[in-house]
Design a protein around this motif. Structure first.
Motif, mmCIF file in Angstrom:
data_model
loop_
_atom_site.group_PDB
_atom_site.id
_atom_site.type_symbol
_atom_site.label_atom_id
_atom_site.label_comp_id
_atom_site.label_asym_id
_atom_site.label_seq_id
_atom_site.Cartn_x
_atom_site.Cartn_y
_atom_site.Cartn_z
ATOM 1 N N ASP A 1 13.873 2.616 -1.753
ATOM 2 C CA ASP A 1 13.804 1.366 -1.010
ATOM 3 C C ASP A 1 12.590 1.341 -0.078
ATOM 4 O OD1 ASP A 1 15.748 -1.084 -0.153
ATOM 5 O OD2 ASP A 1 14.689 -0.297 1.605
ATOM 6 N N PHE A 2 11.670 0.420 -0.309
ATOM 7 C CA PHE A 2 10.456 0.372 0.494
ATOM 8 C C PHE A 2 10.680 -0.226 1.881
ATOM 9 C CE2 PHE A 2 8.427 1.203 -3.572
ATOM 10 C CZ PHE A 2 7.491 2.147 -3.182
ATOM 11 N N GLU A 3 11.743 -0.967 2.058
ATOM 12 C CA GLU A 3 12.067 -1.411 3.412
ATOM 13 C C GLU A 3 12.498 -0.220 4.264
ATOM 14 O OE1 GLU A 3 11.510 -4.147 4.853
ATOM 15 O OE2 GLU A 3 11.072 -5.485 3.170
ATOM 16 N N GLN A 4 13.230 0.698 3.651
ATOM 17 C CA GLN A 4 13.603 1.940 4.347
ATOM 18 C C GLN A 4 12.360 2.749 4.693
ATOM 19 O OE1 GLN A 4 16.642 3.604 5.376
ATOM 20 N NE2 GLN A 4 15.096 4.958 6.244
ATOM 21 N N LEU A 5 11.457 2.896 3.725
ATOM 22 C CA LEU A 5 10.231 3.647 3.966
ATOM 23 C C LEU A 5 9.358 2.970 5.019
ATOM 24 C CD1 LEU A 5 8.242 5.898 3.425
ATOM 25 C CD2 LEU A 5 7.504 4.709 1.349
ATOM 26 N N ARG A 6 9.288 1.665 4.984
ATOM 27 C CA ARG A 6 8.500 0.941 5.981
ATOM 28 C C ARG A 6 9.065 1.171 7.385
ATOM 29 N NH1 ARG A 6 8.154 -4.564 8.277
ATOM 30 N NH2 ARG A 6 5.931 -4.986 8.667
ATOM 31 N N GLY B 1 8.517 13.893 -7.348
ATOM 32 C CA GLY B 1 8.770 13.957 -5.913
ATOM 33 C C GLY B 1 8.481 12.678 -5.166
ATOM 34 N N ALA B 2 8.916 11.548 -5.691
ATOM 35 C CA ALA B 2 8.611 10.273 -5.039
ATOM 36 C C ALA B 2 9.244 10.170 -3.653
ATOM 37 C CB ALA B 2 9.081 9.107 -5.921
ATOM 38 N N ASP B 3 10.456 10.684 -3.512
ATOM 39 C CA ASP B 3 11.099 10.678 -2.194
ATOM 40 C C ASP B 3 10.804 11.975 -1.446
ATOM 41 O OD1 ASP B 3 12.647 9.692 -0.095
ATOM 42 O OD2 ASP B 3 14.508 10.513 -0.896
ATOM 43 N N ASP B 4 10.905 13.092 -2.143
ATOM 44 C CA ASP B 4 10.711 14.419 -1.538
ATOM 45 C C ASP B 4 9.423 15.054 -2.066
ATOM 46 O OD1 ASP B 4 11.113 16.813 -0.252
ATOM 47 O OD2 ASP B 4 12.689 17.511 -1.604
ATOM 48 N N ASP B 5 8.262 14.851 -1.466
ATOM 49 C CA ASP B 5 8.079 14.098 -0.240
ATOM 50 C C ASP B 5 6.896 13.145 -0.401
ATOM 51 O OD1 ASP B 5 8.504 13.295 2.405
ATOM 52 O OD2 ASP B 5 7.272 14.884 3.207
ATOM 53 N N GLY B 6 6.850 12.469 -1.563
ATOM 54 C CA GLY B 6 5.836 11.432 -1.717
ATOM 55 C C GLY B 6 5.988 10.356 -0.675
ATOM 56 N N SER B 7 7.227 10.114 -0.247
ATOM 57 C CA SER B 7 7.466 9.103 0.790
ATOM 58 C C SER B 7 6.788 9.504 2.095
ATOM 59 C CB SER B 7 8.966 8.910 1.007
ATOM 60 O OG SER B 7 9.592 10.115 1.428
ATOM 61 N N GLN C 1 7.639 15.737 11.777
ATOM 62 C CA GLN C 1 7.573 15.803 10.322
ATOM 63 C C GLN C 1 8.369 14.655 9.711
ATOM 64 O OE1 GLN C 1 5.954 17.831 8.323
ATOM 65 N NE2 GLN C 1 7.065 18.057 6.404
ATOM 66 N N GLY C 2 7.812 14.059 8.659
ATOM 67 C CA GLY C 2 8.529 13.053 7.889
ATOM 68 C C GLY C 2 8.823 13.588 6.505
ATOM 69 N N ASP C 3 10.080 13.770 6.161
ATOM 70 C CA ASP C 3 10.451 14.354 4.870
ATOM 71 C C ASP C 3 11.654 13.600 4.318
ATOM 72 O OD1 ASP C 3 10.831 15.952 2.679
ATOM 73 O OD2 ASP C 3 10.843 17.838 3.787
ATOM 74 N N MET C 4 11.465 12.980 3.151
ATOM 75 C CA MET C 4 12.481 12.145 2.525
ATOM 76 C C MET C 4 12.766 10.942 3.413
ATOM 77 S SD MET C 4 15.005 15.058 0.854
ATOM 78 C CE MET C 4 16.010 13.850 -0.026
ATOM 79 N N THR D 1 0.823 -1.211 0.000
ATOM 80 C CA THR D 1 0.000 0.000 0.000
ATOM 81 C C THR D 1 0.858 1.263 0.000
ATOM 82 O OG1 THR D 1 -0.254 -0.187 2.416
ATOM 83 C CG2 THR D 1 -2.037 -1.039 1.037
ATOM 84 N N LEU D 2 2.031 1.212 0.610
ATOM 85 C CA LEU D 2 2.965 2.335 0.498
ATOM 86 C C LEU D 2 3.328 2.570 -0.973
ATOM 87 C CD1 LEU D 2 5.403 1.613 3.472
ATOM 88 C CD2 LEU D 2 3.894 3.601 3.278
ATOM 89 N N GLU D 3 3.651 1.502 -1.672
ATOM 90 C CA GLU D 3 4.015 1.613 -3.087
ATOM 91 C C GLU D 3 2.832 2.116 -3.916
ATOM 92 O OE1 GLU D 3 6.101 -0.961 -6.700
ATOM 93 O OE2 GLU D 3 5.515 -1.956 -4.824
ATOM 94 N N LYS D 4 1.649 1.617 -3.629
ATOM 95 C CA LYS D 4 0.454 2.053 -4.360
ATOM 96 C C LYS D 4 0.244 3.558 -4.215
ATOM 97 C CE LYS D 4 -4.571 1.391 -4.509
ATOM 98 N NZ LYS D 4 -5.720 0.677 -3.898
ATOM 99 N N ASP D 5 0.382 4.071 -2.994
ATOM 100 C CA ASP D 5 0.164 5.492 -2.759
ATOM 101 C C ASP D 5 1.269 6.351 -3.363
ATOM 102 O OD1 ASP D 5 -2.223 5.065 -1.398
ATOM 103 O OD2 ASP D 5 -1.249 4.942 0.561
#
Length: 387
Positions: free
Chosen positions: A362-367, A208-214, A271-274, A116-120
């Motif tokens: 990396d989705f493990e990092q995002l998780r 902006g997938a990392d900044d700040d889609g993540s 705040q969560g950014d990148m 679901t993280l990847e989907k969003d």
């Protein structure tokens, strides 16, 4: 995410940039900036600082400057007076004394789901099939469309209220979801990220997938888990997706100022950014800011992270400055989460190549980052759920 300042080893150029423009009263004026080039160890960009013109005086400045420049805002409320320290009876200090691992909370944070993280994220970045988004730049038409999509998502996750906060002409709005507290409704815990993005010069795409889609996907994930587990909160819990971060923290500054004027009690803002880039060969990391933060909050959340995400290496970053700074400057306890200890490593930072499907995303990092942030706000907001 804003870059590091000259205190991190950059070199100041003595030649000021002078930009003429027509001010708000129709008068011609010269804005002077000092340029700063970061050292070669950093991603290539130039920062503009020390403007003698407030952002409100230059509403179109962001459209004529290259996309790899930053405008650090001139604070209209006078000298910054951040919170000096937290009293012994503050909930953050008290939580630090009683913090211990909870199996029930671990079970909740372990529900953070990569699919679901990847989907969003791919929907926000325009990489998913059917996504309409080319850019999330704050002054684009799509910034409003992104905000409206986020509003619909938060509404589907059962927020007690969802507000589109319009704060400046031509800018997309903040999206604010609230879950009202059952025991201390006047005390607020805020988790934030920014939904706007930047791209390369002359390239219309700003994924902006990392900044700040993540970070934005992290917010959606937290809301999803709240609904799935019928989570309630002792303190009012606020999820804020800001716009205008890339132009100078405009959206968060508007909300922080409003809350200060209303005398709102904010127990904590984070705040969560990148959150999603992992340099190949490096371990999963979670970093807290070296400046522009409340030390007691960062110390508590370091411990929360180590309890609930033990595989992550916890450290410090000089990267700054995101929306938590707006709250910190207004005297509220605040800190931020970042993807890496040390400086920014993402080679696609503020670039139209900031996509999900590339080396290092990396989705493990995002998780891991999402788990740490969710555990942090659930602890402080006094989350209630079935054990």
């Amino acid at each position: 995410m804003h870059p590091q300042s000259e205190s991190d080893g950059s070199v100041v150029d003595d030649n000021a940039v002078q930009l003429p423009f027509t001010g708000v009263r129709g008068r011609r004026k010269i804005c002077r900036f000092t340029t700063i080039d970061l050292p070669s160890t950093q991603p290539a960009y130039r920062i503009l600082v020390g403007s003698n013109c407030a952002p409100v005086e230059t509403p179109y400045l962001v459209d004529v400057l290259p996309s790899n420049t930053e405008i650090l805002p001139v604070r209209s409320q006078g000298p910054v007076v951040p919170l000096a320290g937290l009293p012994d009876d503050h909930p953050i200090v008290q939580k630090s004394k009683t913090l211990k691992h909870k199996k029930s909370l671990q079970a909740l944070v372990d529900q953070v789901d990569i699919k679901t993280l990847e989907k969003d994220v791919t929907w926000l970045s325009g990489e998913a099939s059917g996504s309409p988004f080319i850019t999330r730049a704050s002054t684009s038409k799509q910034s409003l469309e992104v905000a409206e999509w986020l509003q619909s998502q938060f509404e589907s996750y059962g927020c007690d209220s969802v507000e589109l906060m319009h704060y400046r002409e031509r800018f997309g709005p903040n999206v604010i979801c609230k879950f009202k507290g059952t025991e201390h409704p006047d005390e607020h815990v805020i988790i934030g990220a920014h939904h706007d993005s930047r791209g390369s010069l002359f390239n219309p795409r700003a994924p902006g997938a990392d900044d700040d889609g993540s970070g934005t996907s992290m917010l959606l994930q937290v809301a999803r888990i709240i609904k799935a587990n019928n989570v309630k909160f002792g303190r009012t819990f606020v999820i804020s997706a800001f716009s205008g971060e890339e132009q100078g923290l405009f959206g968060s500054a508007a909300l922080a100022k409003k809350m200060k004027e209303y005398g709102t009690t904010i127990t904590m803002m984070i705040q969560g950014d990148m959150l999603a880039y992992r340099k190949p060969g490096e371990p999963i990391q979670i970093a807290f800011p070296a400046r522009y933060h409340t030390p007691e909050v960062s110390a508590l959340l370091r411990n929360v992270t180590q309890l609930y995400v033990p595989d992550a290496i916890v450290g410090t970053t000089g990267a700054c400055c995101s929306d938590h700074q707006s709250f910190w400057e207004n005297g509220f306890p605040a800190t931020a989460f970042f993807e890496r200890n040390g400086p920014i490593a993402d080679p696609k930072y503020h670039n139209s190549g900031d996509l999900v499907h590339r080396e290092g995303y990396d989705f493990e990092q995002l998780r891991a980052s999402t788990k740490a942030m969710m555990a942090s706000v659930f602890e402080v907001a006094d989350a209630k759920y079935d054990a």
